[in-house]
Write a protein that holds these residues in place. Structure first.
Motif, mmCIF file in Angstrom:
data_model
loop_
_atom_site.group_PDB
_atom_site.id
_atom_site.type_symbol
_atom_site.label_atom_id
_atom_site.label_comp_id
_atom_site.label_asym_id
_atom_site.label_seq_id
_atom_site.Cartn_x
_atom_site.Cartn_y
_atom_site.Cartn_z
ATOM 1 N N GLU A 150 33.342 62.338 68.825
ATOM 2 C CA GLU A 150 34.334 61.545 69.564
ATOM 3 C C GLU A 150 33.907 60.081 69.620
ATOM 4 O O GLU A 150 34.736 59.175 69.476
ATOM 5 N N ALA A 151 32.627 59.825 69.835
ATOM 6 C CA ALA A 151 32.130 58.447 69.857
ATOM 7 C C ALA A 151 32.262 57.804 68.476
ATOM 8 O O ALA A 151 32.657 56.633 68.369
ATOM 9 N N ASP A 152 31.964 58.550 67.438
ATOM 10 C CA ASP A 152 32.098 58.022 66.079
ATOM 11 C C ASP A 152 33.559 57.745 65.731
ATOM 12 O O ASP A 152 33.856 56.807 64.983
ATOM 13 N N ILE A 164 34.744 54.177 66.742
ATOM 14 C CA ILE A 164 34.131 53.003 66.119
ATOM 15 C C ILE A 164 35.165 52.040 65.542
ATOM 16 O O ILE A 164 35.077 50.836 65.788
ATOM 17 N N PRO A 165 36.173 52.496 64.794
ATOM 18 C CA PRO A 165 37.140 51.539 64.246
ATOM 19 C C PRO A 165 37.960 50.821 65.320
ATOM 20 O O PRO A 165 38.503 49.751 65.079
#
Length: 55
Positions: A37-39, A42-43
């Motif tokens: 979810e954190a990754d 990123i955008p």
């Protein structure tokens, strides 16, 4: 060498099946949801966070 070709083909299938199952287990392990979810965010981050911000 040609007598080993059918055996090698079968071993490649087994190897790729084991590799695929390992990736699936790694991706769906209980602790992975928070990281993924954190990754995924990123955008969408504006980049205003502190430099060197690690997990």
């Amino acid at each position: 060498m040609e007598q080993f070709l059918p055996l090698l083909k079968q071993l490649w299938v087994v190897w790729f099946l084991v590799l695929f199952m390992g990736i699936v287990i790694w991706a769906f392990r209980p602790g992975a949801k928070r990281r993924f979810e954190a990754d995924a965010m990123i955008p969408l981050n504006d980049g205003a966070g502190p430099a060197g911000d690690e997990r």
